[in-house]
Design an enzyme around this catalytic site. Structure first.
Site, mmCIF file in Angstrom:
data_model
loop_
_atom_site.group_PDB
_atom_site.id
_atom_site.type_symbol
_atom_site.label_atom_id
_atom_site.label_comp_id
_atom_site.label_asym_id
_atom_site.label_seq_id
_atom_site.Cartn_x
_atom_site.Cartn_y
_atom_site.Cartn_z
ATOM 1 N N LYS A 38 24.505 -23.951 50.182
ATOM 2 C CA LYS A 38 24.175 -24.972 49.176
ATOM 3 C C LYS A 38 23.868 -24.294 47.838
ATOM 4 C CE LYS A 38 19.355 -24.906 50.662
ATOM 5 N NZ LYS A 38 18.360 -25.549 51.530
ATOM 6 N N ARG A 136 9.571 -34.728 54.679
ATOM 7 C CA ARG A 136 10.733 -34.950 53.813
ATOM 8 C C ARG A 136 11.673 -35.882 54.563
ATOM 9 N NH1 ARG A 136 13.303 -29.318 51.610
ATOM 10 N NH2 ARG A 136 14.492 -29.482 53.529
ATOM 11 N N HIS A 172 13.143 -29.337 60.460
ATOM 12 C CA HIS A 172 13.003 -28.264 59.470
ATOM 13 C C HIS A 172 11.546 -27.804 59.449
ATOM 14 C CE1 HIS A 172 14.509 -25.856 56.233
ATOM 15 N NE2 HIS A 172 13.680 -26.358 55.333
ATOM 16 N N ARG A 229 20.208 -21.933 60.983
ATOM 17 C CA ARG A 229 20.668 -22.219 59.627
ATOM 18 C C ARG A 229 20.176 -21.105 58.699
ATOM 19 N NH1 ARG A 229 17.908 -27.031 61.266
ATOM 20 N NH2 ARG A 229 16.359 -26.644 59.633
ATOM 21 N N TYR A 275 12.147 -13.555 17.584
ATOM 22 C CA TYR A 275 11.420 -14.723 17.082
ATOM 23 C C TYR A 275 9.912 -14.561 17.240
ATOM 24 C CZ TYR A 275 15.850 -17.281 17.126
ATOM 25 O OH TYR A 275 17.136 -17.699 16.895
ATOM 26 N N CYS A 322 15.902 -14.429 23.637
ATOM 27 C CA CYS A 322 16.531 -15.511 22.868
ATOM 28 C C CYS A 322 17.478 -16.287 23.768
ATOM 29 C CB CYS A 322 17.307 -14.937 21.684
ATOM 30 S SG CYS A 322 16.356 -13.785 20.687
ATOM 31 N N ASP A 324 20.703 -16.281 23.813
ATOM 32 C CA ASP A 324 21.870 -15.508 24.260
ATOM 33 C C ASP A 324 21.638 -14.010 24.277
ATOM 34 O OD1 ASP A 324 23.425 -18.030 23.920
ATOM 35 O OD2 ASP A 324 22.964 -17.614 21.815
HETATM 36 C C1 LIG Z 1 18.075 -24.606 52.581
HETATM 37 C C2 LIG Z 1 17.934 -24.969 53.989
HETATM 38 C C3 LIG Z 1 17.987 -23.987 54.994
HETATM 39 C C4 LIG Z 1 18.032 -22.506 54.714
HETATM 40 O O1 LIG Z 1 16.734 -22.002 54.540
HETATM 41 P P1 LIG Z 1 16.438 -20.452 54.280
HETATM 42 O O2 LIG Z 1 14.967 -20.359 54.230
HETATM 43 O O3 LIG Z 1 17.093 -20.138 52.972
HETATM 44 O O4 LIG Z 1 17.061 -19.704 55.389
HETATM 45 C C5 LIG Z 1 17.969 -24.414 56.311
HETATM 46 N N1 LIG Z 1 17.871 -25.718 56.620
HETATM 47 C C6 LIG Z 1 17.800 -26.684 55.683
HETATM 48 C C7 LIG Z 1 17.704 -28.107 56.099
HETATM 49 C C8 LIG Z 1 17.820 -26.349 54.339
HETATM 50 O O5 LIG Z 1 17.731 -27.306 53.407
#
Ligand SMILES: *Cc1c(COP(=O)(O)O)cnc(C)c1O
Length: 388
Positions: A38, A136, A172, A229, A275, A322, A324
């Site tokens: 992602k 979430r 998660h 994941r 600046y 700055c 750039d």
């Molecule tokens: C981003 C994400 C991950 C990956 O997490 P890491 O800590 O980068 O390994 C896994 N599961 C879900 C649902 C995520 O949104």
């Protein structure tokens, strides 16, 4: 367009491959790896990272948005892709058409999703998300799961052809990277209660997953898990500083950031730099200009704080960054185009992603993500130097 500017992020694909293969060897053979790509692969470049991860043994790809999944499909990626985020239910047929697995976030979504299915397309694949303590996306009540199972079974009975595939169930973890395991244990126990219901209802769901990078390191605690994941640690970064201590193996950082000096000059004593003249020279000083600024994601609050490597040694950023350009202090004259490393290794010097994250009071995840699209990504593989 060919990049003309002398600023680039270098992505070491050998590091990605090393990290994935190391996890693969360490995990049980029945556990598949989902490479999380992602946000343009956390700023590393989604397509190239996806290809490297798949070539190194990952079987799945994970993204946040349907758009991200579609881009990968349109680039010819054929492996399973899961969208973690919320998808408006009316977009369900697009995911069917493109064989993209989606996340069921709650019971209402599930109902709307059933109505939106286009039976003319290939079956819709979904993973049910359980919120076990992240607060979430996901269902929180056991009755919700029971309701979904019931509707799923009814749908299976009445639909003539197979239009739905229950491919996965997942959660998660909110604190898997912390030393204190108590909250993590609660989440794990809650998830296991949901799994128990699935079992009691006689349902067999092919993929059960709960581990991000931090959770993956605890995989022995979830023998039922068959998919992890992997995000941050695929890129060679540790989920937290605490986790770095007791890892079974070491990871290689894939991301580095470089720019070549565009101008080197000697300025007089008491000269203001950039600046607001927040830096004043005390004596005559050599200074150099780097063609990178906050519009590239090289954040302005690194001004007068961060350092860069020139000839392997640390040099200070002086004055305000700055839009750039960034100005650094030098010890002597250097030729134009001398390479400066803002993140990464140069000779014996090393500025880590973690160091920049600490200066910004954020986590390492944010650092490669913040380096914008204006900075070209240059890929390095098999240690052949693609250096400029
Ligand atoms: C981003 C994400 C991950 C990956 O997490 P890491 O800590 O980068 O390994 C896994 N599961 C879900 C649902 C995520 O949104």
């Amino acid at each position: 367009m060919k990049p003309y500017r002398k600023t680039w992020a270098e992505i070491n694909l050998d590091a990605i491959s090393h990290n994935i293969s190391t996890f693969k060897e360490w995990l049980p053979p029945s556990t598949d790896i989902m490479a999380v790509v992602k946000a343009d692969a956390y700023g590393h470049g989604a397509l190239t990272i996806a290809q490297e991860a798949l070539a190194s043994g990952a079987k799945w790809l994970g993204v946040a948005l349907l758009e991200e999944a579609l881009e990968l499909r349109q680039s010819g990626i054929k492996v399973p892709i899961l969208v973690f985020g919320y998808l408006p239910p009316e977009e369900v047929p697009i995911s069917q058409e493109n064989d993209i697995s989606i996340t069921v976030t709650d019971a209402d979504f599930f109902e709307d999703m059933l109505t939106a299915i286009n039976p003319a397309f290939q079956p819709l694949k979904f993973h049910l998300k359980v919120d076990t303590g992240m607060g979430r996306l996901g269902i929180t009540k056991e009755e919700e799961l029971q309701g979904i199972i019931k509707e799923y079974n009814c749908h299976e009975q009445i639909s003539e052809q197979n239009s739905l595939v229950w491919e996965g169930i997942y959660t998660h973890l909110a604190t898997a990277d912390e030393e204190d395991e108590s909250y993590f244990q609660e989440q794990k126990a809650t998830f296991e209660q949901f799994l128990q219901i699935v079992k009691e209802q006689g349902l067999s769901i092919p993929y059960i997953h709960l581990a991000n990078s931090a959770g993956t390191f605890k995989h022995k605690q979830f023998p039922y898990m068959n998919l992890v994941r992997l995000g941050i640690s695929m890129y060679g970064l540790y989920p937290s500083l605490h986790m770095k201590k007791d890892l079974p193996f070491s990871l290689e950082e894939a991301f580095s950031l470089h720019a070549q000096l565009s101008l080197i000059k000697k300025v007089a004593a008491h000269a203001g730099i950039s600046y607001g003249k927040t830096y004043l020279t005390s004596t005559e000083e050599w200074v150099g200009t780097l063609p990178i600024g906050y519009a590239d994601g090289w954040r302005r609050n690194l001004s007068n704080r961060a350092e860069v490597l020139v000839d392997g040694r640390r040099r200070k950023i002086i004055g305000r960054i700055c839009m750039d350009q960034t100005i650094i202090q030098l010890d002597k004259w250097y030729p134009r185009n001398e390479k400066a490393t803002l993140i990464g290794e140069q000779k014996e010097g090393h500025i880590t992603v973690d160091e920049v994250a600490q200066l910004l009071e954020t986590i390492n995840y944010e650092v490669p993500c913040m380096i914008g699209k204006r900075v070209p990504r240059i890929y390095k593989k098999n240690s052949c130097k693609n250096e400029r």
